[in-house]
Design a protein around this motif. Sequence first.
Motif, PDB file in Angstrom:
ATOM      1  N   ARG A 277      -3.833 -34.607 -29.764  1.00 18.43           N
ATOM      2  CA  ARG A 277      -2.894 -35.728 -29.633  1.00 18.43           C
ATOM      3  C   ARG A 277      -1.729 -35.516 -30.590  1.00 18.43           C
ATOM      4  NH1 ARG A 277      -4.236 -42.275 -29.957  1.00 18.43           N
ATOM      5  NH2 ARG A 277      -2.122 -42.973 -29.366  1.00 18.43           N
ATOM      6  N   ILE A 278      -0.513 -35.687 -30.062  1.00 21.80           N
ATOM      7  CA  ILE A 278       0.680 -35.418 -30.839  1.00 21.80           C
ATOM      8  C   ILE A 278       1.845 -36.215 -30.265  1.00 21.80           C
ATOM      9  CG2 ILE A 278       1.315 -33.431 -29.415  1.00 21.80           C
ATOM     10  CD1 ILE A 278       2.300 -32.038 -31.983  1.00 21.80           C
ATOM     11  N   GLY A 279       2.805 -36.567 -31.108  1.00 22.12           N
ATOM     12  CA  GLY A 279       3.975 -37.290 -30.661  1.00 22.12           C
ATOM     13  C   GLY A 279       5.038 -36.378 -30.076  1.00 22.12           C
ATOM     14  N   PHE A 280       5.862 -36.927 -29.193  1.00 23.92           N
ATOM     15  CA  PHE A 280       6.910 -36.154 -28.561  1.00 23.92           C
ATOM     16  C   PHE A 280       7.813 -35.479 -29.583  1.00 23.92           C
ATOM     17  CE2 PHE A 280      11.331 -35.826 -27.234  1.00 23.92           C
ATOM     18  CZ  PHE A 280      11.239 -35.122 -26.040  1.00 23.92           C
ATOM     19  N   TRP A 281       8.223 -36.209 -30.610  1.00 20.93           N
ATOM     20  CA  TRP A 281       9.186 -35.656 -31.554  1.00 20.93           C
ATOM     21  C   TRP A 281       8.571 -34.568 -32.422  1.00 20.93           C
ATOM     22  CZ3 TRP A 281      14.015 -36.304 -30.458  1.00 20.93           C
ATOM     23  CH2 TRP A 281      14.393 -37.415 -29.696  1.00 20.93           C
ATOM     24  N   ASP A 282       7.259 -34.638 -32.660  1.00 21.83           N
ATOM     25  CA  ASP A 282       6.591 -33.551 -33.372  1.00 21.83           C
ATOM     26  C   ASP A 282       6.526 -32.283 -32.513  1.00 21.83           C
ATOM     27  OD1 ASP A 282       6.099 -34.958 -35.708  1.00 21.83           O
ATOM     28  OD2 ASP A 282       4.199 -35.761 -34.983  1.00 21.83           O
ATOM     29  N   LEU A 283       6.510 -32.466 -31.204  1.00 20.65           N
ATOM     30  CA  LEU A 283       6.436 -31.332 -30.290  1.00 20.65           C
ATOM     31  C   LEU A 283       7.810 -30.775 -29.918  1.00 20.65           C
ATOM     32  CD1 LEU A 283       3.763 -32.075 -27.531  1.00 20.65           C
ATOM     33  CD2 LEU A 283       3.864 -30.077 -29.011  1.00 20.65           C
ATOM     34  N   CYS A 284       8.725 -31.671 -29.627  1.00 25.46           N
ATOM     35  CA  CYS A 284       9.999 -31.253 -29.028  1.00 25.46           C
ATOM     36  C   CYS A 284      11.208 -31.525 -29.912  1.00 25.46           C
ATOM     37  CB  CYS A 284      10.192 -31.964 -27.681  1.00 25.46           C
ATOM     38  SG  CYS A 284       8.857 -31.636 -26.506  1.00 25.46           S
ATOM     39  N   GLY A 285      11.004 -32.207 -31.027  1.00 24.85           N
ATOM     40  CA  GLY A 285      12.102 -32.467 -31.941  1.00 24.85           C
ATOM     41  C   GLY A 285      12.284 -31.380 -32.975  1.00 24.85           C
ATOM     42  N   ARG A 286      11.473 -30.362 -32.912  1.00 21.82           N
ATOM     43  CA  ARG A 286      11.532 -29.233 -33.832  1.00 21.82           C
ATOM     44  C   ARG A 286      11.853 -27.957 -33.055  1.00 21.82           C
ATOM     45  NH1 ARG A 286       6.170 -30.689 -37.562  1.00 21.82           N
ATOM     46  NH2 ARG A 286       6.875 -32.815 -38.118  1.00 21.82           N
ATOM     47  N   LEU A 302      -7.075 -30.765 -22.957  1.00 26.45           N
ATOM     48  CA  LEU A 302      -6.368 -32.005 -22.639  1.00 26.45           C
ATOM     49  C   LEU A 302      -5.434 -32.317 -23.798  1.00 26.45           C
ATOM     50  CD1 LEU A 302      -7.816 -35.274 -21.141  1.00 26.45           C
ATOM     51  CD2 LEU A 302      -6.275 -35.364 -23.092  1.00 26.45           C
ATOM     52  N   LEU A 303      -4.185 -32.616 -23.482  1.00 24.12           N
ATOM     53  CA  LEU A 303      -3.210 -32.954 -24.509  1.00 24.12           C
ATOM     54  C   LEU A 303      -2.676 -34.356 -24.262  1.00 24.12           C
ATOM     55  CD1 LEU A 303      -1.685 -31.848 -27.005  1.00 24.12           C
ATOM     56  CD2 LEU A 303       0.177 -31.224 -25.443  1.00 24.12           C
ATOM     57  N   MET A 304      -2.679 -35.166 -25.309  1.00 24.94           N
ATOM     58  CA  MET A 304      -2.104 -36.503 -25.253  1.00 24.94           C
ATOM     59  C   MET A 304      -0.770 -36.481 -26.013  1.00 24.94           C
ATOM     60  SD  MET A 304      -5.543 -38.823 -25.872  1.00 24.94           S
ATOM     61  CE  MET A 304      -4.665 -40.352 -25.519  1.00 24.94           C
ATOM     62  N   ILE A 305       0.291 -36.932 -25.350  1.00 23.62           N
ATOM     63  CA  ILE A 305       1.625 -36.941 -25.949  1.00 23.62           C
ATOM     64  C   ILE A 305       2.118 -38.383 -26.018  1.00 23.62           C
ATOM     65  CG2 ILE A 305       3.988 -36.096 -25.813  1.00 23.62           C
ATOM     66  CD1 ILE A 305       2.993 -33.806 -24.082  1.00 23.62           C
ATOM     67  N   ASP A 306       2.440 -38.831 -27.218  1.00 19.56           N
ATOM     68  CA  ASP A 306       2.916 -40.198 -27.421  1.00 19.56           C
ATOM     69  C   ASP A 306       4.446 -40.253 -27.405  1.00 19.56           C
ATOM     70  OD1 ASP A 306       0.513 -41.966 -28.133  1.00 19.56           O
ATOM     71  OD2 ASP A 306       0.196 -40.253 -29.455  1.00 19.56           O
ATOM     72  N   ASP A 307       4.961 -41.353 -26.823  1.00 17.31           N
ATOM     73  CA  ASP A 307       6.359 -41.771 -27.004  1.00 17.31           C
ATOM     74  C   ASP A 307       7.387 -40.769 -26.477  1.00 17.31           C
ATOM     75  OD1 ASP A 307       5.340 -44.029 -28.358  1.00 17.31           O
ATOM     76  OD2 ASP A 307       5.260 -42.901 -30.238  1.00 17.31           O
ATOM     77  N   ILE A 308       7.219 -40.334 -25.237  1.00 20.83           N
ATOM     78  CA  ILE A 308       8.256 -39.529 -24.599  1.00 20.83           C
ATOM     79  C   ILE A 308       9.448 -40.441 -24.313  1.00 20.83           C
ATOM     80  CG2 ILE A 308       8.838 -38.079 -22.615  1.00 20.83           C
ATOM     81  CD1 ILE A 308       5.795 -37.581 -22.298  1.00 20.83           C
ATOM     82  N   PRO A 309      10.639 -40.120 -24.820  1.00 16.94           N
ATOM     83  CA  PRO A 309      11.779 -41.028 -24.646  1.00 16.94           C
ATOM     84  C   PRO A 309      12.499 -40.799 -23.321  1.00 16.94           C
ATOM     85  CG  PRO A 309      12.455 -39.164 -25.952  1.00 16.94           C
ATOM     86  CD  PRO A 309      10.986 -38.945 -25.628  1.00 16.94           C
ATOM     87  N   GLN A 310      13.470 -41.657 -23.053  1.00 14.88           N
ATOM     88  CA  GLN A 310      14.388 -41.392 -21.951  1.00 14.88           C
ATOM     89  C   GLN A 310      15.177 -40.132 -22.293  1.00 14.88           C
ATOM     90  OE1 GLN A 310      14.582 -43.842 -19.233  1.00 14.88           O
ATOM     91  NE2 GLN A 310      15.311 -41.969 -18.230  1.00 14.88           N
ATOM     92  N   LEU A 311      15.279 -39.212 -21.363  1.00 16.98           N
ATOM     93  CA  LEU A 311      15.933 -37.936 -21.614  1.00 16.98           C
ATOM     94  C   LEU A 311      17.300 -37.900 -20.937  1.00 16.98           C
ATOM     95  CD1 LEU A 311      12.834 -35.643 -20.977  1.00 16.98           C
ATOM     96  CD2 LEU A 311      13.692 -36.458 -23.184  1.00 16.98           C
ATOM     97  N   SER A 312      18.254 -37.228 -21.583  1.00 22.84           N
ATOM     98  CA  SER A 312      19.603 -37.136 -21.048  1.00 22.84           C
ATOM     99  C   SER A 312      20.336 -36.022 -21.778  1.00 22.84           C
ATOM    100  CB  SER A 312      20.349 -38.467 -21.232  1.00 22.84           C
ATOM    101  OG  SER A 312      20.612 -38.689 -22.608  1.00 22.84           O
TER     102      SER A 312
END
Length: 376
Positions: A277-286, A302-312
Amino acid sequence: MPSVSQLYEARVARGELDPDPAQRALLPRLDALVGELAAAPPAPVTKARGGWLSRLVGGGPADATPIAGPRGLYIWGGVGRGKSMLMDLLVEAAPIAQKRRVHFHAFMQEVQAGLNRARAEGAQDAVRPVAEAIADQTRLFCFDEMQITDIADAMVVGRLFQVLFDRGVTIVTTSNRVPEDLYKDGLNRQLFMPFIALIRQKLDVIELASPHDHRQDGTAEDDRWFVTPPSARKAMDAAWARLTEGAPAAPLVLPIKGREIAIPAFATAPDGQRIGRIGFWDLCGRPYGPAEYLAIADAVDLLMIDDIPQLSSANYNEAKRFVTLIDALYEARVKLIASAAAQPESLYLEGTGSFEFERTASRLREMMDADWGKAG
């Protein structure tokens, strides 16, 4: 050995596939390629001294005379149309041992590692020994989901394909884009144009023009994608508790080429399932890339991802990393549970990258199916 058509119709008969006229229209060409591969004599091995390893890290060029192998394919079309499935059937039906099917992201990681070794050994043309080593072991090379995102990859892939073509390797690749739209609007794109011409020269370009996205045929599970906050956080917590059944959780640190990536919460469930389990920003903000995401895909079921934001376009870099992440998880058949600002189809609606995200949204929808995930 059954033909591609026979494998396809057997899956239809078992109820594993819905028959699709556009897919069926491509079957005779795939069957013909299988026959050509069976009839073609094996290409000779390069004569560079020192064997496979020396060629990989700096051996000299082999015979320059091109070898004519069976003509390959560039299959393109919208997301979920069955391109990858047909490629898999082709690989299964091909009656040769020297065949390989690989996702483009994973392959480029292997190529970059080979290039680094060749350069460290002083090879003047680092691409050639890597390509020669591949050609010595492969007669049919299938690349799934070709996408070019920077000029460095573009130049490497163009040079690599040229050597493979000259060695008689048959290449089959899939893409969401017609060749002329690869690396569209990219920096210094004029340097990539000869590669597009090479594709047209060496491969049959075929559109899989099905109107149907088969990835959305499954029954979605309501407990794999949560949208409404703050209930989404509670739902994610409940899913974690249910899946781990109280198994102890601890951070998981994965070493990757001298770096590390950490999954803050990792547990092995009583049924043996590895859950992270990991947050979106820990995965994709780096500044992570395919190597990190492939390592995660290998480490979890199985991976749980928290708080995927609106993307643009405002968070384009993060969105691009998310696309790469989902590609890695999808190819490894990792189950996914996530909380997000919107449903997959509404996550990325405008700006640079929104076209590419259509494939990601389709994959996310498929990954919600009850039968999705690693076998076993």
